[in-house]
Write a protein that holds these residues in place. Structure first.
Motif, PDB file in Angstrom:
ATOM      1  N   ASN A 114      54.203 -79.867 -22.032  1.00 29.88           N
ATOM      2  CA  ASN A 114      52.953 -79.125 -21.918  1.00 29.88           C
ATOM      3  C   ASN A 114      53.185 -77.777 -21.244  1.00 29.88           C
ATOM      4  O   ASN A 114      52.681 -76.743 -21.699  1.00 29.88           O
ATOM      5  CB  ASN A 114      51.926 -79.954 -21.143  1.00 29.88           C
ATOM      6  CG  ASN A 114      50.558 -79.316 -21.140  1.00 29.88           C
ATOM      7  OD1 ASN A 114      50.107 -78.781 -22.138  1.00 29.88           O
ATOM      8  ND2 ASN A 114      49.890 -79.370 -19.996  1.00 29.88           N
ATOM      9  N   GLN A 171      54.936 -75.452 -23.651  1.00 36.55           N
ATOM     10  CA  GLN A 171      54.028 -74.922 -24.674  1.00 36.55           C
ATOM     11  C   GLN A 171      53.158 -73.805 -24.106  1.00 36.55           C
ATOM     12  O   GLN A 171      52.884 -72.823 -24.792  1.00 36.55           O
ATOM     13  CB  GLN A 171      53.178 -76.059 -25.251  1.00 36.55           C
ATOM     14  CG  GLN A 171      53.998 -77.012 -26.102  1.00 36.55           C
ATOM     15  CD  GLN A 171      53.242 -78.260 -26.499  1.00 36.55           C
ATOM     16  OE1 GLN A 171      52.315 -78.682 -25.821  1.00 36.55           O
ATOM     17  NE2 GLN A 171      53.661 -78.866 -27.603  1.00 36.55           N
ATOM     18  N   ILE A 172      52.757 -73.940 -22.861  1.00 33.56           N
ATOM     19  CA  ILE A 172      51.975 -72.873 -22.221  1.00 33.56           C
ATOM     20  C   ILE A 172      52.833 -71.620 -22.064  1.00 33.56           C
ATOM     21  O   ILE A 172      52.401 -70.508 -22.375  1.00 33.56           O
ATOM     22  CB  ILE A 172      51.413 -73.348 -20.871  1.00 33.56           C
ATOM     23  CG1 ILE A 172      50.340 -74.415 -21.106  1.00 33.56           C
ATOM     24  CG2 ILE A 172      50.853 -72.184 -20.062  1.00 33.56           C
ATOM     25  CD1 ILE A 172      49.899 -75.150 -19.861  1.00 33.56           C
ATOM     26  N   PRO A 232      58.951 -66.215 -31.456  1.00 32.93           N
ATOM     27  CA  PRO A 232      58.646 -67.621 -31.775  1.00 32.93           C
ATOM     28  C   PRO A 232      59.674 -68.569 -31.150  1.00 32.93           C
ATOM     29  O   PRO A 232      60.864 -68.285 -31.139  1.00 32.93           O
ATOM     30  CB  PRO A 232      58.715 -67.669 -33.303  1.00 32.93           C
ATOM     31  CG  PRO A 232      59.515 -66.489 -33.708  1.00 32.93           C
ATOM     32  CD  PRO A 232      59.351 -65.461 -32.637  1.00 32.93           C
ATOM     33  N   SER A 267      55.381 -70.855 -23.870  1.00 30.51           N
ATOM     34  CA  SER A 267      55.638 -70.348 -25.225  1.00 30.51           C
ATOM     35  C   SER A 267      54.517 -69.431 -25.696  1.00 30.51           C
ATOM     36  O   SER A 267      54.765 -68.449 -26.389  1.00 30.51           O
ATOM     37  CB  SER A 267      55.789 -71.504 -26.208  1.00 30.51           C
ATOM     38  OG  SER A 267      56.867 -72.323 -25.859  1.00 30.51           O
ATOM     39  N   GLY A 268      53.304 -69.769 -25.310  1.00 30.78           N
ATOM     40  CA  GLY A 268      52.152 -68.959 -25.698  1.00 30.78           C
ATOM     41  C   GLY A 268      52.150 -67.582 -25.059  1.00 30.78           C
ATOM     42  O   GLY A 268      51.460 -66.676 -25.532  1.00 30.78           O
ATOM     43  N   LEU A 269      52.931 -67.405 -24.004  1.00 31.41           N
ATOM     44  CA  LEU A 269      53.002 -66.115 -23.316  1.00 31.41           C
ATOM     45  C   LEU A 269      54.130 -65.232 -23.843  1.00 31.41           C
ATOM     46  O   LEU A 269      54.282 -64.097 -23.399  1.00 31.41           O
ATOM     47  CB  LEU A 269      53.206 -66.342 -21.806  1.00 31.41           C
ATOM     48  CG  LEU A 269      52.103 -67.135 -21.103  1.00 31.41           C
ATOM     49  CD1 LEU A 269      52.513 -67.433 -19.670  1.00 31.41           C
ATOM     50  CD2 LEU A 269      50.788 -66.386 -21.156  1.00 31.41           C
ATOM     51  N   GLN A 270      54.917 -65.756 -24.774  1.00 27.13           N
ATOM     52  CA  GLN A 270      56.079 -65.039 -25.285  1.00 27.13           C
ATOM     53  C   GLN A 270      55.733 -64.285 -26.569  1.00 27.13           C
ATOM     54  O   GLN A 270      54.811 -64.658 -27.288  1.00 27.13           O
ATOM     55  CB  GLN A 270      57.225 -66.018 -25.577  1.00 27.13           C
ATOM     56  CG  GLN A 270      57.583 -66.911 -24.413  1.00 27.13           C
ATOM     57  CD  GLN A 270      58.041 -66.154 -23.191  1.00 27.13           C
ATOM     58  OE1 GLN A 270      58.806 -65.212 -23.287  1.00 27.13           O
ATOM     59  NE2 GLN A 270      57.565 -66.563 -22.030  1.00 27.13           N
ATOM     60  N   THR A 271      56.504 -63.259 -26.860  1.00 28.03           N
ATOM     61  CA  THR A 271      56.296 -62.508 -28.102  1.00 28.03           C
ATOM     62  C   THR A 271      57.162 -63.040 -29.237  1.00 28.03           C
ATOM     63  O   THR A 271      56.858 -62.801 -30.403  1.00 28.03           O
ATOM     64  CB  THR A 271      56.616 -61.013 -27.898  1.00 28.03           C
ATOM     65  OG1 THR A 271      57.956 -60.883 -27.429  1.00 28.03           O
ATOM     66  CG2 THR A 271      55.661 -60.397 -26.876  1.00 28.03           C
TER      67      THR A 271
END
Length: 73
Positions: free
Chosen positions: A46, A49-50, A58, A52-56
């Protein structure tokens, strides 16, 4: 012979697709140390994934690495 296990450390590594050159993925990674050894895998996923959402870039893979000391009991 019984063996005792002492957790030493836990790390989280995110591998990103940095670029695609000639059809091949070029990867880069970020490692986060200081992950609590008693944290459940679902909690670590979890958090990954959080992050990952802050990265530019993939995210390709999420890896948890644990070091353990084996002690003869």
């Amino acid at each position: 012979m019984p063996v005792e296990i002492a957790n030493q450390s836990s790390r989280l590594r995110l591998r990103f697709i940095n670029d695609i050159v000639d059809g091949r993925e070029q990867l880069m990674s970020r490692t986060y140390s200081g992950i609590k050894t008693e944290a459940e895998d679902s909690q670590v996923l979890n958090a990954a994934q959080i992050l990952s959402g802050l990265q530019t870039k993939p995210v390709k893979t999420i890896i948890r690495t644990e070091e353990k000391e084996l002690i003869e009991g």
